[in-house]
Structure formats: C-alpha cells, structure tokens
Design a protein around this motif. Structure first.
Motif, PDB file in Angstrom:
ATOM      1  N   ARG A  11      -6.554  -7.931  -9.374  1.00  0.00           N
ATOM      2  CA  ARG A  11      -5.256  -8.209  -8.746  1.00  0.00           C
ATOM      3  C   ARG A  11      -5.047  -9.701  -8.511  1.00  0.00           C
ATOM      4  O   ARG A  11      -3.955 -10.209  -8.657  1.00  0.00           O
ATOM      5  CB  ARG A  11      -5.147  -7.477  -7.398  1.00  0.00           C
ATOM      6  CG  ARG A  11      -4.975  -5.989  -7.526  1.00  0.00           C
ATOM      7  CD  ARG A  11      -3.691  -5.682  -8.097  1.00  0.00           C
ATOM      8  NE  ARG A  11      -2.859  -4.814  -7.293  1.00  0.00           N
ATOM      9  CZ  ARG A  11      -1.659  -4.518  -7.707  1.00  0.00           C
ATOM     10  NH1 ARG A  11      -1.195  -5.015  -8.794  1.00  0.00           N
ATOM     11  NH2 ARG A  11      -0.919  -3.712  -7.009  1.00  0.00           N
TER      12      ARG A  11
ATOM     13  N   CYS B 251      -9.452  -2.982 -27.383  1.00  0.00           N
ATOM     14  CA  CYS B 251      -9.045  -2.473 -26.072  1.00  0.00           C
ATOM     15  C   CYS B 251      -9.287  -3.546 -25.014  1.00  0.00           C
ATOM     16  O   CYS B 251     -10.035  -4.482 -25.215  1.00  0.00           O
ATOM     17  CB  CYS B 251      -9.797  -1.193 -25.728  1.00  0.00           C
ATOM     18  SG  CYS B 251     -11.580  -1.377 -25.733  1.00  0.00           S
ATOM     19  N   TRP B 252      -8.642  -3.369 -23.868  1.00  0.00           N
ATOM     20  CA  TRP B 252      -8.873  -4.289 -22.757  1.00  0.00           C
ATOM     21  C   TRP B 252     -10.292  -4.034 -22.263  1.00  0.00           C
ATOM     22  O   TRP B 252     -10.731  -2.884 -22.171  1.00  0.00           O
ATOM     23  CB  TRP B 252      -7.886  -4.035 -21.616  1.00  0.00           C
ATOM     24  CG  TRP B 252      -6.455  -4.262 -21.999  1.00  0.00           C
ATOM     25  CD1 TRP B 252      -5.519  -3.299 -22.191  1.00  0.00           C
ATOM     26  CD2 TRP B 252      -5.800  -5.496 -22.258  1.00  0.00           C
ATOM     27  NE1 TRP B 252      -4.321  -3.875 -22.542  1.00  0.00           N
ATOM     28  CE2 TRP B 252      -4.461  -5.219 -22.591  1.00  0.00           C
ATOM     29  CE3 TRP B 252      -6.212  -6.820 -22.233  1.00  0.00           C
ATOM     30  CZ2 TRP B 252      -3.533  -6.209 -22.893  1.00  0.00           C
ATOM     31  CZ3 TRP B 252      -5.286  -7.799 -22.537  1.00  0.00           C
ATOM     32  CH2 TRP B 252      -3.975  -7.500 -22.855  1.00  0.00           C
TER      33      TRP B 252
ATOM     34  N   THR C 151       1.038  -8.908 -17.903  1.00  0.00           N
ATOM     35  CA  THR C 151       1.370  -7.555 -18.341  1.00  0.00           C
ATOM     36  C   THR C 151       1.544  -6.655 -17.127  1.00  0.00           C
ATOM     37  O   THR C 151       1.140  -7.003 -16.010  1.00  0.00           O
ATOM     38  CB  THR C 151       0.273  -6.970 -19.247  1.00  0.00           C
ATOM     39  OG1 THR C 151      -0.934  -6.821 -18.490  1.00  0.00           O
ATOM     40  CG2 THR C 151       0.022  -7.856 -20.458  1.00  0.00           C
ATOM     41  N   GLU C 152       2.128  -5.480 -17.340  1.00  0.00           N
ATOM     42  CA  GLU C 152       2.341  -4.538 -16.238  1.00  0.00           C
ATOM     43  C   GLU C 152       1.037  -4.167 -15.538  1.00  0.00           C
ATOM     44  O   GLU C 152       1.032  -3.890 -14.351  1.00  0.00           O
ATOM     45  CB  GLU C 152       3.013  -3.264 -16.754  1.00  0.00           C
ATOM     46  CG  GLU C 152       4.464  -3.447 -17.086  1.00  0.00           C
ATOM     47  CD  GLU C 152       5.106  -2.170 -17.600  1.00  0.00           C
ATOM     48  OE1 GLU C 152       4.404  -1.151 -17.790  1.00  0.00           O
ATOM     49  OE2 GLU C 152       6.321  -2.186 -17.817  1.00  0.00           O
ATOM     50  N   ASP C 153      -0.076  -4.171 -16.296  1.00  0.00           N
ATOM     51  CA  ASP C 153      -1.351  -3.807 -15.680  1.00  0.00           C
ATOM     52  C   ASP C 153      -2.170  -5.032 -15.258  1.00  0.00           C
ATOM     53  O   ASP C 153      -3.349  -4.920 -14.965  1.00  0.00           O
ATOM     54  CB  ASP C 153      -2.159  -2.869 -16.582  1.00  0.00           C
ATOM     55  CG  ASP C 153      -2.412  -3.440 -17.963  1.00  0.00           C
ATOM     56  OD1 ASP C 153      -1.871  -4.514 -18.285  1.00  0.00           O
ATOM     57  OD2 ASP C 153      -3.155  -2.804 -18.727  1.00  0.00           O
ATOM     58  N   GLY C 154      -1.543  -6.216 -15.214  1.00  0.00           N
ATOM     59  CA  GLY C 154      -2.156  -7.381 -14.610  1.00  0.00           C
ATOM     60  C   GLY C 154      -2.941  -8.311 -15.505  1.00  0.00           C
ATOM     61  O   GLY C 154      -3.622  -9.207 -15.021  1.00  0.00           O
ATOM     62  N   HIS C 155      -2.871  -8.166 -16.817  1.00  0.00           N
ATOM     63  CA  HIS C 155      -3.575  -9.077 -17.714  1.00  0.00           C
ATOM     64  C   HIS C 155      -2.729 -10.337 -17.917  1.00  0.00           C
ATOM     65  O   HIS C 155      -1.565 -10.253 -18.297  1.00  0.00           O
ATOM     66  CB  HIS C 155      -3.876  -8.401 -19.051  1.00  0.00           C
ATOM     67  CG  HIS C 155      -4.834  -7.263 -18.909  1.00  0.00           C
ATOM     68  ND1 HIS C 155      -6.198  -7.441 -18.834  1.00  0.00           N
ATOM     69  CD2 HIS C 155      -4.628  -5.936 -18.802  1.00  0.00           C
ATOM     70  CE1 HIS C 155      -6.786  -6.267 -18.707  1.00  0.00           C
ATOM     71  NE2 HIS C 155      -5.853  -5.332 -18.671  1.00  0.00           N
TER      72      HIS C 155
ATOM     73  N   ALA D 185      -3.545 -11.562 -11.597  1.00  0.00           N
ATOM     74  CA  ALA D 185      -2.111 -11.327 -11.786  1.00  0.00           C
ATOM     75  C   ALA D 185      -1.304 -12.106 -10.752  1.00  0.00           C
ATOM     76  O   ALA D 185      -0.276 -12.679 -11.071  1.00  0.00           O
ATOM     77  CB  ALA D 185      -1.803  -9.850 -11.684  1.00  0.00           C
TER      78      ALA D 185
ATOM     79  N   GLU E 212     -11.520  -4.408 -19.287  1.00  0.00           N
ATOM     80  CA  GLU E 212     -11.458  -3.735 -17.984  1.00  0.00           C
ATOM     81  C   GLU E 212     -10.120  -4.061 -17.354  1.00  0.00           C
ATOM     82  O   GLU E 212      -9.449  -4.996 -17.782  1.00  0.00           O
ATOM     83  CB  GLU E 212     -12.602  -4.201 -17.078  1.00  0.00           C
ATOM     84  CG  GLU E 212     -12.598  -5.708 -16.835  1.00  0.00           C
ATOM     85  CD  GLU E 212     -13.824  -6.166 -16.073  1.00  0.00           C
ATOM     86  OE1 GLU E 212     -13.622  -6.815 -15.037  1.00  0.00           O
ATOM     87  OE2 GLU E 212     -14.932  -5.877 -16.498  1.00  0.00           O
ATOM     88  N   PRO E 213      -9.721  -3.323 -16.353  1.00  0.00           N
ATOM     89  CA  PRO E 213      -8.458  -3.673 -15.680  1.00  0.00           C
ATOM     90  C   PRO E 213      -8.531  -5.081 -15.104  1.00  0.00           C
ATOM     91  O   PRO E 213      -9.587  -5.519 -14.649  1.00  0.00           O
ATOM     92  CB  PRO E 213      -8.350  -2.634 -14.557  1.00  0.00           C
ATOM     93  CG  PRO E 213      -9.219  -1.504 -14.995  1.00  0.00           C
ATOM     94  CD  PRO E 213     -10.328  -2.135 -15.807  1.00  0.00           C
TER      95      PRO E 213
END
Length: 99
Positions: A89, A82-83, A43-47, A92, A85-86
């Motif tokens: 890096r 919800c996720w 995903t764009e946020d690294g999941h 990803a 946590e982020p």
C-alpha cells in the motif's frame, strides 16, 4: 483525470522484462509528458509504473500516445508472466503523491 492504458510485456534475452503500449487520454493529460517528462501511473491493484511518451497523436475523442513502461513490471515465473506479489500500500500511496 481519466484515461486508459494498455501495455504488453515481453521477455528479453536474460529474462529481462520490457513493456510498451498505448495510453488514451485527453490532450491536457498527455501534456504531462511534454519535455520528456516521465509520468507516474499506479494500477488498480497498486503496482507503480513510470511511463515515458514515445509518440502522440490527437484524435477527435482526445489523444493517443505510444508509451514505454518501467517500474514494478510483472516477472516471468514458471513460464508465465505475472506480478511477483501484490504491491504494498505504501508504494501506491507514494506513487500517487508524486502525480
């Protein structure tokens, strides 16, 4: 390669989260699923998710396929999905390298 993924997550009995949806992409992108292969998707946020093809159809604009997603899915927290946590890096980066 560009594409669009839309998934819906559901909470099953026992709190287990499942996800399924639809991916729209060119035929050559969906060809990665041939032979039952799972495809890494970040995903764009690294999941990092793993996608398995359930059904595919060719359209004039490309191809659409039903998919089942596993991996770093959202969790149920205080009654909301919800996720947790982020994504780190490194996750990803490793998932993108697997493509």
């Amino acid at each position: 390669m560009a594409g669009q993924l839309e998934i819906e997550c559901y909470e099953q009995k026992g709190g287990h989260i499942t996800a399924s949806g639809e991916i729209e992409a060119c035929d050559s992108a969906l060809a990665l699923f041939r032979g039952g292969a799972k495809v890494a998707f970040v995903t764009e946020d690294g999941h990092a998710l793993s996608l398995a093809l359930a059904d595919a159809k060719t359209t004039p604009a490309g191809a659409v396929a039903q998919v089942v997603a596993t991996g770093d899915l959202p969790v149920m927290k205080n009654g909301l999905l919800c996720w947790s946590e982020p994504a780190p890096r490194s996750t990803a980066t490793k998932a993108a390298a697997a493509l």
